[in-house]
Design a protein around this motif. Sequence first.
Motif, short mmCIF file in Angstrom:
data_model
loop_
_atom_site.label_atom_id
_atom_site.label_comp_id
_atom_site.label_asym_id
_atom_site.label_seq_id
_atom_site.Cartn_x
_atom_site.Cartn_y
_atom_site.Cartn_z
N ALA A 98 16.15 -6.31 -11.50
CA ALA A 98 14.89 -6.75 -10.89
C ALA A 98 13.79 -6.93 -11.92
N LEU A 99 13.78 -6.12 -12.98
CA LEU A 99 12.71 -6.22 -13.97
C LEU A 99 12.67 -7.60 -14.64
N PRO A 100 13.78 -8.09 -15.21
CA PRO A 100 13.69 -9.44 -15.80
C PRO A 100 13.47 -10.54 -14.77
N LEU A 101 14.07 -10.40 -13.57
CA LEU A 101 13.85 -11.41 -12.54
C LEU A 101 12.38 -11.41 -12.09
N ALA A 125 8.27 -5.99 -5.68
CA ALA A 125 7.44 -4.90 -6.21
C ALA A 125 7.08 -5.15 -7.66
N VAL A 126 8.04 -5.62 -8.45
CA VAL A 126 7.77 -5.91 -9.86
C VAL A 126 6.77 -7.06 -9.98
N VAL A 127 6.97 -8.10 -9.20
CA VAL A 127 6.05 -9.26 -9.25
C VAL A 127 4.66 -8.84 -8.81
N ASP A 128 4.56 -8.10 -7.72
CA ASP A 128 3.24 -7.67 -7.23
C ASP A 128 2.56 -6.74 -8.25
N GLY A 129 3.36 -5.86 -8.85
CA GLY A 129 2.79 -4.94 -9.84
C GLY A 129 2.24 -5.68 -11.04
N LEU A 130 3.01 -6.60 -11.59
CA LEU A 130 2.55 -7.36 -12.75
C LEU A 130 1.39 -8.30 -12.39
N SER A 131 1.40 -8.81 -11.17
CA SER A 131 0.31 -9.70 -10.74
C SER A 131 -0.99 -8.93 -10.53
N ALA A 164 6.29 2.43 -6.00
CA ALA A 164 6.20 2.42 -4.54
C ALA A 164 7.40 1.68 -3.94
N GLY A 165 7.74 0.53 -4.54
CA GLY A 165 8.94 -0.19 -4.09
C GLY A 165 10.20 0.59 -4.38
N LEU A 166 10.23 1.27 -5.52
CA LEU A 166 11.40 2.06 -5.88
C LEU A 166 11.61 3.21 -4.91
N ARG A 167 10.54 3.80 -4.44
CA ARG A 167 10.65 4.90 -3.46
C ARG A 167 11.25 4.39 -2.15
N ILE A 174 0.26 -0.53 -16.10
CA ILE A 174 -0.63 -0.79 -14.97
C ILE A 174 0.18 -1.09 -13.71
N ALA A 175 1.34 -1.72 -13.88
CA ALA A 175 2.17 -2.08 -12.73
C ALA A 175 2.99 -0.92 -12.19
N VAL A 176 3.05 0.19 -12.92
CA VAL A 176 3.92 1.31 -12.54
C VAL A 176 3.71 1.78 -11.10
N PRO A 177 2.49 2.02 -10.63
CA PRO A 177 2.34 2.52 -9.25
C PRO A 177 2.94 1.60 -8.20
N VAL A 178 2.76 0.29 -8.36
CA VAL A 178 3.31 -0.65 -7.37
C VAL A 178 4.83 -0.70 -7.47
#
Length: 220
Positions: free
Chosen positions: A41-44, A104-110, A145-148, A138-142
């Motif tokens: 998911a991270l690279p995607l 979650a990754v996209v929202d976090g980075l955005s 949250a998805g990871l949880r 900065i994206a870690v919390p978002v």
Amino acid sequence: MDEEPLVRWDWIGRNWPTIQGLLGDHIVMALVPILIGLVIALPLGLAGVRWRWLYQPTVGVMNVIYSLPSLAVFIVLIPITGLATRTTVMVPLTFYAMAVLIPAVVDGLSSVPDHVRQSAVAMGFTPLRRLLQVELPIAVPVVLAGLRVATVASVSLVSVGALVGRGGLGYLFIDGWQRQFYTPIVVGIVLVVVLAGIADLLLILAQRLLTPWSRARGSA
């Protein structure tokens, strides 16, 4: 005739080695798909932020996969991955995890403010250094949250695999139901809930460790 108790502690004692084995199997089948899903998911997600046209089709495919009943997917995979194998259970769970983690990754980075990115560029950060030291923290919390959400869902869904011969603690549900014996069912439910709770707590602690500035802000 005495009424059968809800929990027979003597049965738990006699079968504790079996329960431990099922618990270990459950943990592996629940957490390995999460780790694999996160790695994919991270690279995607990064690609989805970089090329927005790629994000919607990717999420659309993941949403379709996520909407498929897990039992049906397990059954479809049996001719390919075999009956009563970990792979039959873990492959669908990996896709389910990706369906949650990619957005979650996209929202976090955005969520990273543009002025923060511009400041990093002005300080001479390379794109990789900016990603690792500025954007991902900065994206870690978002992302977490998805990871949880994905982790708790995975812990729960493993049990369904018992219907195709490999479901960790789900075996206790099948065994108890078939014998109309409630102790294995209660033990299975309690252990699944405890396992999900522990996994969620560990992720909360990980977030606190990875975002020390949030603790400092809270104590100020």
